[in-house]
Design an enzyme around this catalytic site. Structure first.
Site, PDB file in Angstrom:
ATOM      1  N   SER A   1      82.174  73.040 -65.977  1.00  0.00           N
ATOM      2  CA  SER A   1      82.071  71.673 -66.496  1.00  0.00           C
ATOM      3  C   SER A   1      83.137  71.452 -67.567  1.00  0.00           C
ATOM      4  CB  SER A   1      80.688  71.441 -67.085  1.00  0.00           C
ATOM      5  OG  SER A   1      80.568  72.178 -68.285  1.00  0.00           O
ATOM      6  N   LYS A   2      83.125  70.234 -68.105  1.00  0.00           N
ATOM      7  CA  LYS A   2      84.113  69.833 -69.118  1.00  0.00           C
ATOM      8  C   LYS A   2      84.218  70.835 -70.273  1.00  0.00           C
ATOM      9  CE  LYS A   2      85.797  65.884 -67.841  1.00  0.00           C
ATOM     10  NZ  LYS A   2      87.035  66.243 -67.202  1.00  0.00           N
ATOM     11  N   ARG A   3      83.059  71.423 -70.622  1.00  0.00           N
ATOM     12  CA  ARG A   3      83.121  72.311 -71.790  1.00  0.00           C
ATOM     13  C   ARG A   3      83.948  73.573 -71.519  1.00  0.00           C
ATOM     14  NH1 ARG A   3      79.024  76.438 -71.490  1.00  0.00           N
ATOM     15  NH2 ARG A   3      77.869  75.961 -69.604  1.00  0.00           N
ATOM     16  N   HIS A   4      84.308  73.808 -70.269  1.00  0.00           N
ATOM     17  CA  HIS A   4      85.176  74.946 -69.961  1.00  0.00           C
ATOM     18  C   HIS A   4      86.652  74.547 -69.950  1.00  0.00           C
ATOM     19  CE1 HIS A   4      81.234  76.068 -68.083  1.00  0.00           C
ATOM     20  NE2 HIS A   4      81.464  77.115 -68.851  1.00  0.00           N
ATOM     21  N   GLY A   5      86.943  73.369 -70.476  1.00  0.00           N
ATOM     22  CA  GLY A   5      88.339  72.908 -70.532  1.00  0.00           C
ATOM     23  C   GLY A   5      88.664  72.039 -69.336  1.00  0.00           C
TER      24      GLY A   5
END
Ligand code: GLU
Length: 482
Positions: free
Chosen positions: A251-255
């Protein structure tokens, strides 16, 4: 003839998972002299946007994943936007109703909710009660004329197991009860994914459905529909999920996760394609660098892994660095232009040959185009800041004094090239009985503002004598304490 399709829903940017699915389809088509079709699945009107559809096309084109049929290029099985195919779907809905294979259901949201709650209480998995099956078609039509809302459901009668023969996963069995009286037309008049997917794959003569693993659970329902409609069932291949390094959902939190974001961050299409190839497939022999041409030659769906692929940004970045160094300089120059603009570096005053020499030198030390543009900045701008830790270490009075004394020596060099510069600096260090590094580090900081750069003598040659001397003078003026 092999015909495959990539069928994105335009609800966001092209995710790397989607790009990987598109790529595997594309390679499979090319390998088998088949056709690759792009179909935009925009039946969910509330979530689909034309801008996303365009963005997805742009990202695919940028990667070189070109479609033989689809938006812009056309084809004999169009239109390729599902929103333009509603008449086709409605005809099939009608046909199924007339053949008593589907029926109108007038149950309200609340009715369904009640049934669902009861199922939870009884600890059984929810299945629609089928109570509207008993409404005659005449009654149903009357109620529709009275503006009552209805969905259309399939009359499912699947007692036996449904078997999916998946090219990647082998035989996957589903219980017949997986296929319930599911909805094919919503009350707002829009058909549902499972239904339109089957109609389109059939009408577009798709031979192999290669898609994400998350759709495996939809496959029994789709197979049921193929049989109900008397269509030939295509081959299926469900490609593995892509997970974050901690094995959670990416997801977004992984860049960055979309192709567009990677392009903005300065990743090259060659590297992205190469990296996507490695997500679930391997050419063997522990190979990391694989070209698209090679992949087309060797690709084998049966060799795609069943296991989730783990996304590794470091590997992608390493691969990017590799391709960055391989790129033809003219090509690199073209690709860098938008990055200079975006990073407010005005290269218009500089000669192309100078800019290219800078890029050739600096690319050895970086891995992305964004890093390259930042690491090149001091070649095009004079008003850079100096790294704080460098100031403390290298701009002490004794070192600045050495810099002061070296200016006339540099000034004497007629042909200001790396070899001559190096000789002068090393001779000067020898004459003082110090290591050359004692002079090299402060000089580097003075003319670049940085403590780590490509080779100093090459940089000096490129900047030219006047610029080098003026930058050394500036550092002395700023930091020498009387
Ligand atoms: N529209 C679906 C998606 O974006 C594709 C489903 C399929 O390939 O059958 O996930």
């Amino acid at each position: 003839m092999v015909r495959v399709r990539f069928a994105p829903s335009p609800t966001g940017e092209l995710h790397i998972g989607g790009a990987r699915t598109a790529l595997f389809n594309y390679i499979f088509a090319r390998k088998n002299d088949g056709k690759f079709i792009l179909r935009i699945e925009d039946t969910d009107v509330s979530r689909s946007k034309i801008e996303w559809a365009e963005g997805i096309q742009k990202s695919l084109s940028y990667l070189g994943i070109n479609w033989d049929e689809g938006p812009n290029v056309g084809g004999e099985f169009g239109p390729y936007f599902q929103s333009l195919r509603k008449d086709i779907y409605l005809k099939f809905v009608e046909k199924l109703i007339n053949e008593d294979k589907a029926y109108y259901c007038f149950c309200s949201q609340e009715d369904i909710e009640k049934e669902r709650e009861q199922a939870i209480k009884n600890k059984v998995s929810y299945r629609y009660s089928k109570k509207c099956r008993n409404i005659s078609i005449e009654d149903a039509k009357k109620r529709l004329l009275n503006n009552e809302k209805a969905v259309v459901r399939i009359k499912a009668n699947q007692n036996e197991k449904i078997i999916v023969n998946d090219i990647i996963r082998g035989k996957v069995e589903f219980d017949g009860s997986e296929v319930d009286d599911f909805i094919i037309l919503k009350s707002d008049g829009n058909p549902t994914y499972n239904f339109v997917c089957v109609i389109d794959d059939h009408l577009m003569n798709i031979t192999h459905v290669i898609r994400a693993e998350e759709h495996l659970s939809n496959t029994p329902k789709q197979i049921y529909l193929y049989n109900l409609l008397g269509f030939k069932i295509p081959e299926f291949a469900h490609v593995p999920m892509i997970l974050a390094p901690d094995r959670s959902k990416l997801s977004k939190r992984h860049g960055a996760t979309s192709v567009e974001e990677f392009i903005d961050k300065g990743y090259l299409k060659e590297a992205l394609i190469n990296y996507l190839l490695l997500l679930g497939w391997s050419i063997g022999e522990d190979r990391t660098i694989i070209s698209l041409e090679e992949a087309i030659e060797s690709f084998d769906l049966q060799k795609v892994s069943k296991n989730a692929a783990i996304y590794d940004i470091n590997k992608l970045t390493w691969i990017n660095g590799y391709y960055l160094k391989q790129l033809e300089i003219d090509e690199l120059f073209e690709r860098m232009k938008p990055f200079f603009i975006k990073n407010n570096i005005d290269i218009s005053k500089f000669e192309t040959s100078y800019i290219k020499s800078v890029l050739l030198l600096v690319r050895e030390k970086v891995k992305t185009l964004v890093e390259l543009v930042e690491a090149s900045r001091y070649f095009f701008e004079n008003s850079f800041e100096y790294e704080q830790k460098g100031i403390e270490k290298y701009f002490t009075n004794d070192k600045l004094l050495m810099l002061k004394n070296i200016i006339p020596l540099l000034n004497q060099i007629n042909d200001f090239n790396r070899d001559k510069i190096e000789k002068v600096i090393r001779n000067y260090a020898d004459s003082l009985g110090v290591k050359a590094a004692e002079i090299i580090h402060p000089t580097r900081l003075a003319i670049t503002g940085r403590t780590v750069t490509p080779g100093l003598f090459e940089i000096m040659e490129l900047l030219g004598k006047d610029m080098v001397i003026s930058r050394i003078n500036r550092a002395i003026e700023k930091f020498y304490k009387e």
